[in-house]
Design an enzyme around this catalytic site. Sequence first.
Site, PDB file in Angstrom:
ATOM      1  N   SER A  56      44.870  53.365  52.787  1.00 55.34           N
ATOM      2  CA  SER A  56      45.627  52.256  52.203  1.00 55.34           C
ATOM      3  C   SER A  56      46.829  52.809  51.439  1.00 55.34           C
ATOM      4  O   SER A  56      46.919  54.020  51.177  1.00 55.34           O
ATOM      5  CB  SER A  56      44.739  51.452  51.244  1.00 55.34           C
ATOM      6  OG  SER A  56      44.487  52.214  50.078  1.00 55.34           O
ATOM      7  N   ASP A  93      46.111  51.140  56.549  1.00 51.18           N
ATOM      8  CA  ASP A  93      45.495  49.858  56.200  1.00 51.18           C
ATOM      9  C   ASP A  93      46.477  49.043  55.344  1.00 51.18           C
ATOM     10  O   ASP A  93      47.035  49.565  54.369  1.00 51.18           O
ATOM     11  CB  ASP A  93      44.211  50.163  55.406  1.00 51.18           C
ATOM     12  CG  ASP A  93      43.340  48.942  55.186  1.00 51.18           C
ATOM     13  OD1 ASP A  93      43.408  48.001  56.009  1.00 51.18           O
ATOM     14  OD2 ASP A  93      42.575  48.944  54.203  1.00 51.18           O
ATOM     15  N   HIS A  94      46.687  47.796  55.689  1.00 55.16           N
ATOM     16  CA  HIS A  94      47.554  46.893  54.925  1.00 55.16           C
ATOM     17  C   HIS A  94      48.960  47.451  54.675  1.00 55.16           C
ATOM     18  O   HIS A  94      49.451  47.431  53.539  1.00 55.16           O
ATOM     19  CB  HIS A  94      46.917  46.497  53.586  1.00 55.16           C
ATOM     20  CG  HIS A  94      45.701  45.648  53.740  1.00 55.16           C
ATOM     21  ND1 HIS A  94      45.769  44.307  54.015  1.00 55.16           N
ATOM     22  CD2 HIS A  94      44.383  45.961  53.708  1.00 55.16           C
ATOM     23  CE1 HIS A  94      44.533  43.825  54.125  1.00 55.16           C
ATOM     24  NE2 HIS A  94      43.674  44.813  53.956  1.00 55.16           N
ATOM     25  N   ASP A 115      50.814  44.058  57.502  1.00 55.96           N
ATOM     26  CA  ASP A 115      50.210  42.848  56.942  1.00 55.96           C
ATOM     27  C   ASP A 115      51.294  41.915  56.426  1.00 55.96           C
ATOM     28  O   ASP A 115      51.721  41.998  55.285  1.00 55.96           O
ATOM     29  CB  ASP A 115      49.237  43.240  55.818  1.00 55.96           C
ATOM     30  CG  ASP A 115      48.516  42.038  55.237  1.00 55.96           C
ATOM     31  OD1 ASP A 115      48.825  40.900  55.670  1.00 55.96           O
ATOM     32  OD2 ASP A 115      47.659  42.223  54.371  1.00 55.96           O
ATOM     33  N   GLU A 145      48.281  40.385  61.120  1.00 51.92           N
ATOM     34  CA  GLU A 145      47.341  39.499  60.434  1.00 51.92           C
ATOM     35  C   GLU A 145      47.889  38.090  60.307  1.00 51.92           C
ATOM     36  O   GLU A 145      49.058  37.878  59.993  1.00 51.92           O
ATOM     37  CB  GLU A 145      47.003  40.046  59.036  1.00 51.92           C
ATOM     38  CG  GLU A 145      46.023  39.156  58.271  1.00 51.92           C
ATOM     39  CD  GLU A 145      45.408  39.803  57.035  1.00 51.92           C
ATOM     40  OE1 GLU A 145      45.806  40.924  56.674  1.00 51.92           O
ATOM     41  OE2 GLU A 145      44.522  39.158  56.436  1.00 51.92           O
ATOM     42  N   HIS A 232      38.600  41.948  58.131  1.00 50.22           N
ATOM     43  CA  HIS A 232      38.730  42.658  56.856  1.00 50.22           C
ATOM     44  C   HIS A 232      37.645  42.147  55.917  1.00 50.22           C
ATOM     45  O   HIS A 232      36.943  41.191  56.230  1.00 50.22           O
ATOM     46  CB  HIS A 232      40.117  42.376  56.247  1.00 50.22           C
ATOM     47  CG  HIS A 232      41.195  43.178  56.880  1.00 50.22           C
ATOM     48  ND1 HIS A 232      41.849  44.183  56.220  1.00 50.22           N
ATOM     49  CD2 HIS A 232      41.715  43.142  58.132  1.00 50.22           C
ATOM     50  CE1 HIS A 232      42.738  44.729  57.038  1.00 50.22           C
ATOM     51  NE2 HIS A 232      42.683  44.116  58.210  1.00 50.22           N
ATOM     52  N   SER A 235      32.476  44.143  53.620  1.00 51.89           N
ATOM     53  CA  SER A 235      31.373  44.817  52.922  1.00 51.89           C
ATOM     54  C   SER A 235      30.251  43.820  52.658  1.00 51.89           C
ATOM     55  O   SER A 235      30.499  42.624  52.461  1.00 51.89           O
ATOM     56  CB  SER A 235      31.859  45.413  51.603  1.00 51.89           C
ATOM     57  OG  SER A 235      32.449  46.675  51.844  1.00 51.89           O
ATOM     58  N   ASN A 275      36.185  46.187  58.882  1.00 54.29           N
ATOM     59  CA  ASN A 275      36.662  47.006  57.753  1.00 54.29           C
ATOM     60  C   ASN A 275      35.654  47.035  56.609  1.00 54.29           C
ATOM     61  O   ASN A 275      35.276  45.977  56.092  1.00 54.29           O
ATOM     62  CB  ASN A 275      37.961  46.428  57.200  1.00 54.29           C
ATOM     63  CG  ASN A 275      39.150  46.628  58.119  1.00 54.29           C
ATOM     64  OD1 ASN A 275      38.996  47.036  59.264  1.00 54.29           O
ATOM     65  ND2 ASN A 275      40.326  46.336  57.614  1.00 54.29           N
ATOM     66  N   ASP A 277      35.031  49.042  52.904  1.00 51.28           N
ATOM     67  CA  ASP A 277      35.469  49.951  51.849  1.00 51.28           C
ATOM     68  C   ASP A 277      34.578  49.806  50.615  1.00 51.28           C
ATOM     69  O   ASP A 277      33.985  50.773  50.128  1.00 51.28           O
ATOM     70  CB  ASP A 277      36.945  49.655  51.498  1.00 51.28           C
ATOM     71  CG  ASP A 277      37.519  50.652  50.498  1.00 51.28           C
ATOM     72  OD1 ASP A 277      36.815  51.602  50.112  1.00 51.28           O
ATOM     73  OD2 ASP A 277      38.684  50.484  50.094  1.00 51.28           O
TER      74      ASP A 277
HETATM   75  O1  LIG Z   1      39.151  45.029  54.377  1.00 51.66           O
HETATM   76  C1  LIG Z   1      38.972  46.085  53.829  1.00 51.66           C
HETATM   77  C2  LIG Z   1      39.978  47.163  53.942  1.00 51.66           C
HETATM   78  O2  LIG Z   1      41.131  46.723  54.581  1.00 51.66           O
HETATM   79  C3  LIG Z   1      37.734  46.406  53.040  1.00 51.66           C
HETATM   80  O3  LIG Z   1      36.970  45.264  52.720  1.00 51.66           O
HETATM   81  P1  LIG Z   1      35.775  45.344  51.638  1.00 51.66           P
HETATM   82  O4  LIG Z   1      36.372  45.229  50.283  1.00 51.66           O
HETATM   83  O5  LIG Z   1      34.893  44.165  51.946  1.00 51.66           O
HETATM   84  O6  LIG Z   1      35.055  46.624  51.859  1.00 51.66           O
HETATM   85  O1  LIG Z   2      42.098  46.244  51.587  1.00 48.66           O
HETATM   86  C1  LIG Z   2      41.652  46.820  50.614  1.00 48.66           C
HETATM   87  C2  LIG Z   2      41.004  48.146  50.784  1.00 48.66           C
HETATM   88  O2  LIG Z   2      39.704  48.083  50.278  1.00 48.66           O
HETATM   89  C3  LIG Z   2      41.830  49.239  50.154  1.00 48.66           C
HETATM   90  O3  LIG Z   2      41.836  49.085  48.780  1.00 48.66           O
HETATM   91  P1  LIG Z   2      42.922  49.881  47.871  1.00 48.66           P
HETATM   92  O4  LIG Z   2      44.243  49.235  48.148  1.00 48.66           O
HETATM   93  O5  LIG Z   2      42.418  49.677  46.471  1.00 48.66           O
HETATM   94  O6  LIG Z   2      42.880  51.320  48.305  1.00 48.66           O
HETATM   95 ZN   LIG Z   3      41.615  44.686  54.239  1.00 44.68          ZN
HETATM   96 ZN   LIG Z   4      46.073  40.582  54.085  1.00 42.05          ZN
END
Ligand SMILES: O=C(CO)COP(=O)(O)O
Ligand SMILES: O=C[C@H](O)COP(=O)(O)O
Ligand SMILES: [Zn+2]
Ligand SMILES: [Zn+2]
Length: 330
Positions: A56, A93-94, A115, A145, A232, A235, A275, A277
């Site tokens: 990210s 990511d994003h 994104d 997205e 996304h 979790s 996804n 995290d």
């Molecule tokens: O979407 C995510 C990273 O892009 C992670 O999602 P979680 O916060 O549900 O693990």
């Molecule tokens: O999309 C969110 C992911 O969990 C990444 O989080 P972060 O931006 O805090 O690294």
């Molecule tokens: Zn995400």
């Molecule tokens: Zn988004």
Amino acid sequence: MVSYKELGLVNTKELFKKAFEGKYAIPAFNFNNMEQLQAIISACVEERSPVILQVSKGARAYANETLLRYMAQGAVEYAKELGYNIPIVLHLDHGDSFELCKACIESGFSSVMIDGSHLPYEENVALTRKVVEFAHAHDVTVEGELGVLAGVEDEVSAEHHTYTRPEEVEDFVKKTGVDSLAISIGTSHGANKFKPEQCTRNAEGRLVPPPLRFDILEEVEKRIPGFPIVLHGSSSVPQDDVDTINKYGGALKDAIGIPEEDLRHATTSAVCKINIDSDARLAMTAAVRQVFATKPAEFDPRKYLGPARDHMKALYTHKVKNVLGSAGKA
Ligand SMILES: O=C(CO)COP(=O)(O)O
Ligand SMILES: O=C[C@H](O)COP(=O)(O)O
Ligand SMILES: [Zn+2]
Ligand SMILES: [Zn+2]
């Protein structure tokens, strides 16, 4: 310009095709440090699972973008050393700008997310199209997205998120040329995915979340048959880790995630990438807190980061084996 191909990485194209046909999902795990990367790679090598390593913007700032990139690229060698050459994708990511996506592509990422979901529709289309043109010239795959996830981390309140509008997806995919599409069907980032008032309670007093909008997913699938979909915010927020954290001094309140049963169901659909995290953050925090509380004289970081790594590895193994179905697909 460093090509990901010279580094032994792969883009998502072939992986998503197989995941779609085989009705499983490729794990997309974020990483920010060495122990996490070791846990991901060793779990996926042992389970013979392909993997998407996600970086990210926050991770690049935290760990230093150059160092993080070399770590992920080194993971290809690390996997071989562990005994099996699994397909590894290095994914942004994003991504929030063309410039960031371009910089990642030029430094060896094999996949990027742009994104633009918070932008007006036509601006999202234009920005995504621009990234796709650059990325495809380098054989890098792009995730776009549509729809805005609810969640604390996105600074979008539960009331202000928007589900993906199925009537937009066909036009978006056609105009942008993206390789996969992240949609919003009720998942969200972080460890508090639903407010207690959105949930019911089971016999033990635990919160039970509202169902995901699988009807929206089905409508999307009808409009873009066979097209890879991304979830996304997936979790599950394991309650044993939440309990461990709180038992040893933490203060997580009303933490709740997406039931694994819902994720299993999603893998049988067009969802090809899931996804995760926050679950690893919880696993790491639970293990570290436990060591700190039970072995207060310990001060060698390896003595708490080691157990944290083991605990994260068990989580990743569980996900690929029992939830996403990607074990044995490498
Ligand atoms: O979407 C995510 C990273 O892009 C992670 O999602 P979680 O916060 O549900 O693990
Ligand atoms: O999309 C969110 C992911 O969990 C990444 O989080 P972060 O931006 O805090 O690294
Ligand atoms: Zn995400
Ligand atoms: Zn988004």
